[in-house]
Design a protein around this motif. Structure first.
Motif, PDB file in Angstrom:
ATOM      1  N   VAL A 264      -7.110   9.318   5.802  1.00  0.00           N
ATOM      2  CA  VAL A 264      -7.582  10.779   5.268  1.00  0.00           C
ATOM      3  C   VAL A 264      -8.666  11.258   5.515  1.00  0.00           C
ATOM      4  O   VAL A 264      -9.023  11.511   4.394  1.00  0.00           O
TER       5      VAL A 264
ATOM      6  N   ALA B 251      -2.784  15.908   3.737  1.00  0.00           N
ATOM      7  CA  ALA B 251      -2.944  13.492   3.103  1.00  0.00           C
ATOM      8  C   ALA B 251      -1.512  13.737   2.353  1.00  0.00           C
ATOM      9  O   ALA B 251      -1.089  12.730   2.251  1.00  0.00           O
TER      10      ALA B 251
ATOM     11  N   LYS C  73      -3.719   4.613  -0.582  1.00  0.00           N
ATOM     12  CA  LYS C  73      -3.447   5.811   0.410  1.00  0.00           C
ATOM     13  C   LYS C  73      -5.791   6.235  -0.187  1.00  0.00           C
ATOM     14  O   LYS C  73      -5.803   5.618  -1.273  1.00  0.00           O
TER      15      LYS C  73
ATOM     16  N   LEU D 170      -8.748   8.516  -0.407  1.00  0.00           N
ATOM     17  CA  LEU D 170      -9.547   9.623   1.155  1.00  0.00           C
ATOM     18  C   LEU D 170     -10.617   9.427   1.242  1.00  0.00           C
ATOM     19  O   LEU D 170     -11.512   9.130   1.049  1.00  0.00           O
TER      20      LEU D 170
ATOM     21  N   TRP E  98      -5.179   7.817  -4.952  1.00  0.00           N
ATOM     22  CA  TRP E  98      -5.417   8.013  -4.469  1.00  0.00           C
ATOM     23  C   TRP E  98      -6.759   6.940  -4.658  1.00  0.00           C
ATOM     24  O   TRP E  98      -7.001   7.383  -5.930  1.00  0.00           O
TER      25      TRP E  98
END
Ligand code: SF4
Length: 208
Positions: free
Chosen positions: A145, A156, A169, A171, A195
């Motif tokens: 994301v 997200a 996952k 960022l 994350w």
């Protein structure tokens, strides 16, 4: 059969550019890969750094054999299909041919169109500007994301609950605002350890 019909069948595809480089972001950062950037995107991200890809008609169509031949010219055997939005096309024929030639096949997609093709790695990068198609969630190996605004953390998490349990996952700060958002991403990941951070390292290396 004319070119339009061939494109509809995924036997010819509009190619904006294809080049051998290093994957700069995501889980496969640092891996040499042949990028195939297909023309055409209807997602419309305001911060898109390849806006010239949006109009598919601008780009020459190539047969999937020609596309694969281009990839075979280099020693790396990882291919990244990107765009534009590559799932605007049926990627079944291209991925079948790439697999027959021994490639590991990755895709970078916003998931805004129905899933097609067979991939070794699916990087799903949802965008606020066009809802993902539900077929992407079970396929995603990586949820990446882009953080452009502080509301993107909530965005997200909204998608994180929909992907499969094994999905990585990540960022990633949007490049033009990375100074502004990097600290908040670092803080967020420290307190949400499911994350990780992805950086666009190819931009630091000044390679495509
Ligand atoms: S999905 Fe990708 S190519 Fe399409 S507008 Fe967004 S960033 Fe640009």
């Amino acid at each position: 059969m004319d070119k339009k019909q061939e494109v509809n069948k995924g036997l010819m595809l509009p190619v904006m550019e294809a080049f051998y480089t290093i994957q700069g972001e995501g889980v496969h950062t640092g891996t040499p890969a042949y990028f195939i950037r297909l023309g055409g995107c209807d997602v419309g991200c305001v911060w898109c750094d390849v806006k010239e890809s949006w109009e598919a008609e601008k780009w020459p169509v190539s047969t999937i054999e020609e596309i694969v031949q281009g990839a075979l010219a280099y020693p790396g055997r990882m291919v990244v299909i990107t765009g534009g939005e590559p799932l605007m096309y049926d990627l079944g024929p291209l991925t079948k041919l790439l697999k027959e030639k021994g490639f590991t096949i990755n895709i970078e997609t916003s998931g805004a169109h129905p899933f097609s093709g067979t991939f070794d790695w699916v990087c799903f990068s949802p965008k606020k500007f066009k809802e993902p198609h539900p077929s992407i969630y079970v396929q995603a190996n990586e949820l990446k994301v882009v953080i452009f605004h502080k509301s993107d953390f909530e965005f997200a998490e909204k998608h994180a609950v929909l992907v499969n349990d094994n999905c990585h996952k990540l960022l990633q700060p949007e490049w033009s605002r990375s100074t502004q958002h990097l600290q908040s991403i670092i803080d967020y990941v420290k307190f949400h350890p499911d994350w990780k951070i992805s950086l666009q390292t190819h931009k630091f290396m000044d390679i495509p």
